[in-house]
Design a protein around this motif. Structure first.
Motif, PDB file in Angstrom:
ATOM      1  N   PRO A 144       0.807  -1.228   0.000  1.00 42.33           N
ATOM      2  CA  PRO A 144       0.000   0.000   0.000  1.00 42.33           C
ATOM      3  C   PRO A 144       0.838   1.275   0.000  1.00 42.33           C
ATOM      4  O   PRO A 144       0.430   2.307  -0.569  1.00 42.33           O
ATOM      5  N   PHE A 145       2.015   1.236   0.640  1.00 39.75           N
ATOM      6  CA  PHE A 145       2.880   2.424   0.658  1.00 39.75           C
ATOM      7  C   PHE A 145       3.465   2.673  -0.740  1.00 39.75           C
ATOM      8  O   PHE A 145       3.632   3.825  -1.146  1.00 39.75           O
ATOM      9  N   GLY A 146       3.765   1.585  -1.450  1.00 37.24           N
ATOM     10  CA  GLY A 146       4.185   1.725  -2.841  1.00 37.24           C
ATOM     11  C   GLY A 146       3.073   2.293  -3.700  1.00 37.24           C
ATOM     12  O   GLY A 146       3.311   3.107  -4.598  1.00 37.24           O
TER      13      GLY A 146
ATOM     14  N   GLY B  14       8.222  -5.054  -2.802  1.00 39.13           N
ATOM     15  CA  GLY B  14       6.844  -4.792  -2.418  1.00 39.13           C
ATOM     16  C   GLY B  14       6.392  -3.393  -2.797  1.00 39.13           C
ATOM     17  O   GLY B  14       5.278  -3.193  -3.290  1.00 39.13           O
ATOM     18  N   LEU B  15       7.276  -2.405  -2.593  1.00 31.68           N
ATOM     19  CA  LEU B  15       6.954  -1.030  -2.986  1.00 31.68           C
ATOM     20  C   LEU B  15       6.747  -0.927  -4.496  1.00 31.68           C
ATOM     21  O   LEU B  15       5.808  -0.276  -4.961  1.00 31.68           O
ATOM     22  N   ALA B  16       7.622  -1.582  -5.256  1.00 34.10           N
ATOM     23  CA  ALA B  16       7.518  -1.534  -6.717  1.00 34.10           C
ATOM     24  C   ALA B  16       6.234  -2.188  -7.203  1.00 34.10           C
ATOM     25  O   ALA B  16       5.546  -1.664  -8.082  1.00 34.10           O
TER      26      ALA B  16
ATOM     27  N   MET C 151      -7.057   4.400  -7.019  1.00 36.92           N
ATOM     28  CA  MET C 151      -7.384   2.985  -7.197  1.00 36.92           C
ATOM     29  C   MET C 151      -6.307   2.073  -6.626  1.00 36.92           C
ATOM     30  O   MET C 151      -6.587   0.957  -6.204  1.00 36.92           O
ATOM     31  N   SER C 152      -5.051   2.540  -6.611  1.00 35.47           N
ATOM     32  CA  SER C 152      -3.954   1.674  -6.174  1.00 35.47           C
ATOM     33  C   SER C 152      -4.032   1.356  -4.686  1.00 35.47           C
ATOM     34  O   SER C 152      -3.766   0.221  -4.268  1.00 35.47           O
TER      35      SER C 152
END
Length: 577
Positions: A62-64, A120-122, A514-515
């Motif tokens: 979610p932070f990505g 995970g960020l990517a 949306m992300s």
């Protein structure tokens, strides 16, 4: 479909397949990675920390989504998800050349975890970019069909990772693969990265973003607009609890928990379970495209909601059918010889221990640990003030092993070993096993545990509980049919979701808005499903009770989605920008 549209779909899908390939490589090789990078810990703790490092990739998604979503809404879709694929690809490649714990000590696992966080960020930025980019290129009335290709990529990425691992294992052999061959799947990903970047560099920016930029309407503060204004924030919240949370648990139940259930609860060997899952994915994957296209005609909402409802209503009977098909001996034993842990509830601890640091020493805890280790479902019976007893059918086993029990077991083990050695043709394997058994009951630290294990094993065997699933008794056709049904539920909730999320938000803040709900839903609600379900099973003793987690969330999503989420298939995605 024009040549340009095919190129957009191919390039976006290829990149996302590659990202999922990178992501699943780590999970598939967790056992080997544990030995290479967490060698300073005992074997159990090393594996747990390896899995926690894998989970870290889900937690930061979610932070990505927030970081890269903001960039995507400010500078464009094309360049943002070009950056995400570079980060993912380079992080994966570095894992392949990273020195192990034996070479650089504690720096190895630290660097590994940092790389997992970057992956995970990517991934948090990749999916929203790919879905938005394809949807904004798609003609009105075909967004579901076009974005459905993106939805196949997680499955295809999983396939690709398993295929490369299998090929490398076959080529190097098991010993060399465990020593150095495991690096090859990570290293060869650099070629896939080069191809993906080359293709993406040749692509054009999405027409929706280009139009908005030409008109000077791009957002200067997409985070503030997305989450700081209630009119948009309430849609983000609805997208999470009324769509993606249910979609995520249905997806992870159908593709991941089903595999876990086959291998852990039903004791199907790993190779057979993987082949059965692979067969179901081959049959079921085209339905992503079927339901994506169907959503263009009848709407996204009815298909997604029906998938959640069917999951909530059918998971219990379907998984019980799976037990009867995969391990009929276990199903028969559960029906005829119930296992019960009778214990003082004050002695019983919460059985979930992800860090491996807690010691379970009460008779209740020991009983539950033994049964969990043998993958045996049991019911709990309260007997206040009494030490724990395990009941297997009509047989009762006291968990508190006495000195007399140990002495009797030692005498029996000595006699067995003597008889084997005196046989006309001594069986060396049997003698070695008997010697190990005698050593276990002779050692003060392990004697009581060995006696309890032996008694429980004998009682379970007498009651018909199998040590593993018998391949000759498996109904593989029915197993595949059940798994295909679970995958079809996945395609129902997942096939139309990208188009619907794109259509819920205006172009200027679409990537950001949306992300976040997608990655909270899939990264947290879905990604933590196996861990949460395992905790429920460990605590209650019933191997089906882990299904309550996806059932409750899927049911909640169905109710909230039906009441508050509106249909979007006819939305003009250029309107309101």
């Amino acid at each position: 479909m024009t040549a340009e549209e095919r190129k957009v779909i191919f390039a976006s899908s290829l990149g996302t397949v590659f990202e999922w390939y990178d992501f699943y490589l780590y999970g598939s090789l967790a056992a080997i990675i544990a030995k290479q990078f967490f060698a300073g810990l005992d074997a159990g703790s090393a594996f747990i920390f390896a899995l926690l490092a894998f989970a870290a990739g889900f937690i930061v998604r979610p932070f990505g989504a927030i970081f890269f979503g903001r960039l995507g809404d400010m500078i464009g879709r094309k360049y943002t998800f070009l950056v995400t694929i570079l980060i993912m690809g380079l992080s994966t490649f570095i894992v392949g050349i990273l020195p192990t714990y034996a070479s650089i000590g504690v720096a190895a696992p630290v660097i590994l975890i940092v790389l997992r966080l970057l992956q995970g960020l990517a991934l948090g930025g990749e999916y929203g970019g790919a879905a938005t980019y394809v949807a904004e290129h798609a003609p009105h009335g075909k967004r579901g069909a076009y974005t459905a290709w993106i939805q196949t990529t997680a499955t295809l990425g999983l396939f690709l990772s398993l295929l490369v691992i299998l090929g490398t294992r076959t080529w190097t052999g098991e010993d060399d693969f465990a020593a150095w061959g495991w690096r090859i799947p990570f290293i060869v990903s650099i070629a896939l990265l080069a191809i993906s970047v080359w293709i993406r560099l040749s692509m054009n920016e999405s027409p929706a973003f280009k139009k908005m930029k030409e008109e000077g309407k791009t957002s200067k503060a997409p985070l503030k607009e997305s989450f700081g204004q209630w009119r948009n924030l309430k849609i983000v919240i609805l997208a999470l609890i009324g769509l993606t949370a249910g979609q995520a648990v249905v997806w992870y139940t159908g593709q991941f928990y089903a595999l876990f259930f086959l291998t852990q609860a039903l004791k199907v060997d790993g190779a057979t379970a993987n082949l059965l899952i692979a067969a179901s994915l081959v049959i079921g994957t085209p339905f992503f495209l079927v339901f994506g296209s169907l959503s263009d005609r009848i709407g996204r909402k009815p298909i997604i909601m029906l998938g959640c409802l069917l999951g909530a209503l059918t998971y219990f009977p379907v998984f019980k059918m799976l037990t009867e098909a995969a391990n009929p001996d276990l199903a028969k034993a559960q029906a005829t010889s119930q296992v019960i842990v009778a214990a003082d509830p004050a002695e019983c601890s919460f059985q979930f221990n992800p860090t491996g640091t807690k010691k379970f020493t009460s008779t209740c805890d020991i009983a539950k640990q033994k049964l969990a280790g043998a993958s045996v479902s049991y019911d709990n019976q309260e007997t206040p003030g009494q030490p724990a007893v395990i009941k297997v059918g009509t047989t009762e086993i006291k968990v508190a092993v006495s000195a007399e029990d140990v002495a009797a077991a030692k005498a029996a083990a000595e006699q067995k070993l003597a008889d084997l050695k005196a046989a006309p043709t001594p069986d060396e394997k049997a003698i070695a096993a008997a010697t190990a058994g005698l050593k276990a009951v002779s050692d003060e630290k392990t004697a009581k545990d060995a006696v309890l294990t032996s008694k429980l094993k004998a009682a379970l065997k007498a009651a018909g509980y199998p040590e593993k699933a018998d391949p000759a008794k498996m109904n593989k056709g029915l197993i595949v049919a059940i798994l295909v049904y679970l995958v079809i539920l996945v395609t129902m909730v997942y096939g139309p979701i990208a188009a619907m999320l794109v259509e819920m938000f205006p172009t200027r803040i679409r990537y950001t808005s949306m992300s976040l709900p997608y990655h909270i839903g899939n990264g947290w609600f879905g990604g933590l499903l196996p861990t949460t379900a395992f905790a429920i099973v460990a605590q209650t003793g019933n191997m089906y009770n882990g299904l309550w987690y996806p059932i409750i969330i899927a049911a909640a999503t169905f109710v909230i989605g039906m009441l508050f989420v509106r249909e979007t298939k006819d939305v003009d995605i250029y309107a309101g920008d």
